[in-house]
Design an enzyme around this catalytic site. Structure first.
Site, PDB file in Angstrom:
ATOM      1  N   SER A  36       6.422 -18.313 -10.235  1.00  0.00           N
ATOM      2  CA  SER A  36       5.861 -18.539  -8.900  1.00  0.00           C
ATOM      3  C   SER A  36       6.099 -17.267  -8.081  1.00  0.00           C
ATOM      4  O   SER A  36       6.915 -16.418  -8.468  1.00  0.00           O
ATOM      5  CB  SER A  36       6.570 -19.711  -8.233  1.00  0.00           C
ATOM      6  OG  SER A  36       7.932 -19.359  -8.002  1.00  0.00           O
ATOM      7  N   ASP A  96       2.050 -18.648 -11.226  1.00  0.00           N
ATOM      8  CA  ASP A  96       1.974 -20.060 -10.848  1.00  0.00           C
ATOM      9  C   ASP A  96       1.703 -20.183  -9.344  1.00  0.00           C
ATOM     10  O   ASP A  96       2.376 -19.526  -8.536  1.00  0.00           O
ATOM     11  CB  ASP A  96       3.332 -20.711 -11.202  1.00  0.00           C
ATOM     12  CG  ASP A  96       3.289 -22.220 -11.156  1.00  0.00           C
ATOM     13  OD1 ASP A  96       2.185 -22.802 -11.226  1.00  0.00           O
ATOM     14  OD2 ASP A  96       4.374 -22.835 -11.066  1.00  0.00           O
ATOM     15  N   ASP A 110      -4.327 -20.629  -6.310  1.00  0.00           N
ATOM     16  CA  ASP A 110      -4.238 -21.961  -5.708  1.00  0.00           C
ATOM     17  C   ASP A 110      -4.830 -21.929  -4.309  1.00  0.00           C
ATOM     18  O   ASP A 110      -4.147 -21.647  -3.332  1.00  0.00           O
ATOM     19  CB  ASP A 110      -2.784 -22.429  -5.673  1.00  0.00           C
ATOM     20  CG  ASP A 110      -2.638 -23.816  -5.076  1.00  0.00           C
ATOM     21  OD1 ASP A 110      -3.660 -24.401  -4.652  1.00  0.00           O
ATOM     22  OD2 ASP A 110      -1.507 -24.330  -5.029  1.00  0.00           O
ATOM     23  N   GLU A 114      -7.412 -24.667  -8.514  1.00  0.00           N
ATOM     24  CA  GLU A 114      -6.902 -25.994  -8.115  1.00  0.00           C
ATOM     25  C   GLU A 114      -7.673 -26.588  -6.957  1.00  0.00           C
ATOM     26  O   GLU A 114      -7.990 -25.921  -5.987  1.00  0.00           O
ATOM     27  CB  GLU A 114      -5.416 -25.905  -7.721  1.00  0.00           C
ATOM     28  CG  GLU A 114      -4.887 -27.252  -7.215  1.00  0.00           C
ATOM     29  CD  GLU A 114      -3.391 -27.292  -6.929  1.00  0.00           C
ATOM     30  OE1 GLU A 114      -2.641 -26.531  -7.573  1.00  0.00           O
ATOM     31  OE2 GLU A 114      -2.990 -28.080  -6.062  1.00  0.00           O
ATOM     32  N   GLY A 165       8.799 -31.672  -8.819  1.00  0.00           N
ATOM     33  CA  GLY A 165      10.185 -32.143  -8.642  1.00  0.00           C
ATOM     34  C   GLY A 165      10.385 -33.500  -9.289  1.00  0.00           C
ATOM     35  O   GLY A 165       9.527 -34.000 -10.022  1.00  0.00           O
ATOM     36  N   GLY A 179       3.755 -30.655 -12.256  1.00  0.00           N
ATOM     37  CA  GLY A 179       4.800 -31.662 -12.023  1.00  0.00           C
ATOM     38  C   GLY A 179       5.187 -32.392 -13.295  1.00  0.00           C
ATOM     39  O   GLY A 179       5.377 -33.613 -13.298  1.00  0.00           O
ATOM     40  N   GLY A 180       5.321 -31.658 -14.398  1.00  0.00           N
ATOM     41  CA  GLY A 180       5.611 -32.275 -15.700  1.00  0.00           C
ATOM     42  C   GLY A 180       6.996 -32.898 -15.795  1.00  0.00           C
ATOM     43  O   GLY A 180       7.240 -33.722 -16.678  1.00  0.00           O
ATOM     44  N   ASN A 210       2.863 -28.326 -16.914  1.00  0.00           N
ATOM     45  CA  ASN A 210       3.811 -27.436 -16.243  1.00  0.00           C
ATOM     46  C   ASN A 210       5.165 -28.104 -16.063  1.00  0.00           C
ATOM     47  O   ASN A 210       5.253 -29.207 -15.506  1.00  0.00           O
ATOM     48  CB  ASN A 210       3.288 -27.082 -14.847  1.00  0.00           C
ATOM     49  CG  ASN A 210       2.012 -26.274 -14.873  1.00  0.00           C
ATOM     50  OD1 ASN A 210       1.395 -26.096 -15.927  1.00  0.00           O
ATOM     51  ND2 ASN A 210       1.612 -25.787 -13.719  1.00  0.00           N
ATOM     52  N   VAL A 211       6.210 -27.406 -16.496  1.00  0.00           N
ATOM     53  CA  VAL A 211       7.571 -27.935 -16.361  1.00  0.00           C
ATOM     54  C   VAL A 211       8.457 -26.869 -15.724  1.00  0.00           C
ATOM     55  O   VAL A 211       8.510 -25.737 -16.199  1.00  0.00           O
ATOM     56  CB  VAL A 211       8.157 -28.326 -17.741  1.00  0.00           C
ATOM     57  CG1 VAL A 211       9.589 -28.830 -17.595  1.00  0.00           C
ATOM     58  CG2 VAL A 211       7.286 -29.374 -18.420  1.00  0.00           C
TER      59      VAL A 211
END
Ligand code: 13P
Length: 287
Positions: free
Chosen positions: A49, A84, A105, A135, A178, A207-208, A228-229
């Site tokens: 990020s 990200d 994004d 997105e 989260g 938000g995995g 995404n984790v």
């Protein structure tokens, strides 16, 4: 050589599994993700990020860290370095610095502005063989100060964004960044199905962290090809590091040496990434 994320995601989309996107924070994280992917023989996306990039020293530091570590570890599986939740300027900086994949994004902009800026980033990125994620519909929760209520993406807006030439699409389907709250309603598969049928391209599930196995599998069956984790790796690292210190290991011999102090946390990231790769079904898909 690092690769863009298009080919690995198209392959996952066609074959019914998902590629893991794991956020990196530093050298240990980068090593751990690469090690897990190589051991599991799967392509992987290492993501950063803008907050993590700032922390690590800038776009070039991150691109070079991943490239050099990839080469030093003699990694043979396909690896992409991905931005990200990039801003418009951030996406341009990542492209210039050697990232092989970027997310622009624009979900917080009015639709027309999101479409226009996405088209621009796509043109620039594709001219350098860099893949692009777009997105629409915010992902709930908070990430690096960007908060969103987690609305469901509008199917027509998804279609319009897909027509901008993006390679994969992040669309809100009730997912949040989260840890999920106890009263979370779960993923909205009806909307995912509608979006998937409308866009016909790999879909990204943000938000995995903490999404149950059965929901992950169903999402993959409906076109999710990138998951995404971030938080789960952070929790695993923190727990193992806390245990090391609480057991007084940092005070025995040279246990305070950062190479020892961070070793258990780093191994915990490797295990977590491997667990996710198994869950996403991409093991042994690299060759
Ligand atoms: P989690 O932190 O919930 O795993 O989400 C990660 C993510 O979506 C990064 O874009």
């Amino acid at each position: 050589m690092l690769v863009n994320a298009k080919e690995m995601l198209d392959k996952a989309y066609e074959n019914g599994y998902a590629i893991g996107h794991f956020n990196t924070n530093n050298l240990e994280w980068t090593k751990a993700i690469l090690k897990a992917a190589e051991e599991k023989n799967t392509a992987v996306i290492i993501a950063a990020s803008e907050g993590a990039i700032k922390y690590m020293g800038g776009f070039e530091v991150v691109a070079n860290l991943v490239k050099n570590m990839h080469d030093a570890m003699e990694i043979t599986v396909p690896v992409a370095i991905h931005l990200d939740h990039g801003s418009y300027e951030g996406a341009k900086s990542a492209i210039a610095a050697g990232f092989t994949s970027v997310m622009f994004d624009g979900s917080s902009f009015p639709l027309e502005e999101n479409l226009e800026k996405t088209r621009e980033i796509v043109e620039l990125a594709h001219s350098k063989n860099i893949s692009v994620e777009g997105e629409v519909g915010g992902i709930g929760g908070e990430e690096d100060g960007v908060t969103s209520a987690g609305e469901l993406a509008d199917v027509n807006e998804c279609k319009e964004l897909a027509a901008c030439g993006i390679d994969f699409l992040a669309a809100g389907i009730g997912n949040i960044h989260g840890v999920y709250p106890a009263d979370w309603q779960g993923l909205n598969f009806e909307r995912l199905n509608e979006i998937s049928e409308a866009v016909n391209m790999p879909i990204v599930l943000h938000g995995g962290t903490g999404i149950p196995d059965d929901q992950i599998k169903k999402a993959i069956s409906l076109g999710v090809s990138k998951i995404n984790v971030n938080t789960e790796c952070q929790l695993a690292f923190a727990e193992a590091t806390r245990k090391y210190i609480e057991e007084g290991k940092d005070q025995k011999g040279k246990g305070f040496d950062p190479r020892k102090l961070l070793a258990d946390g780093t191994s915990a990231i490797v295990s977590k990434v491997e667990e996710k790769i198994d869950m996403f079904g991409s093991e042994n898909s690299a060759k």
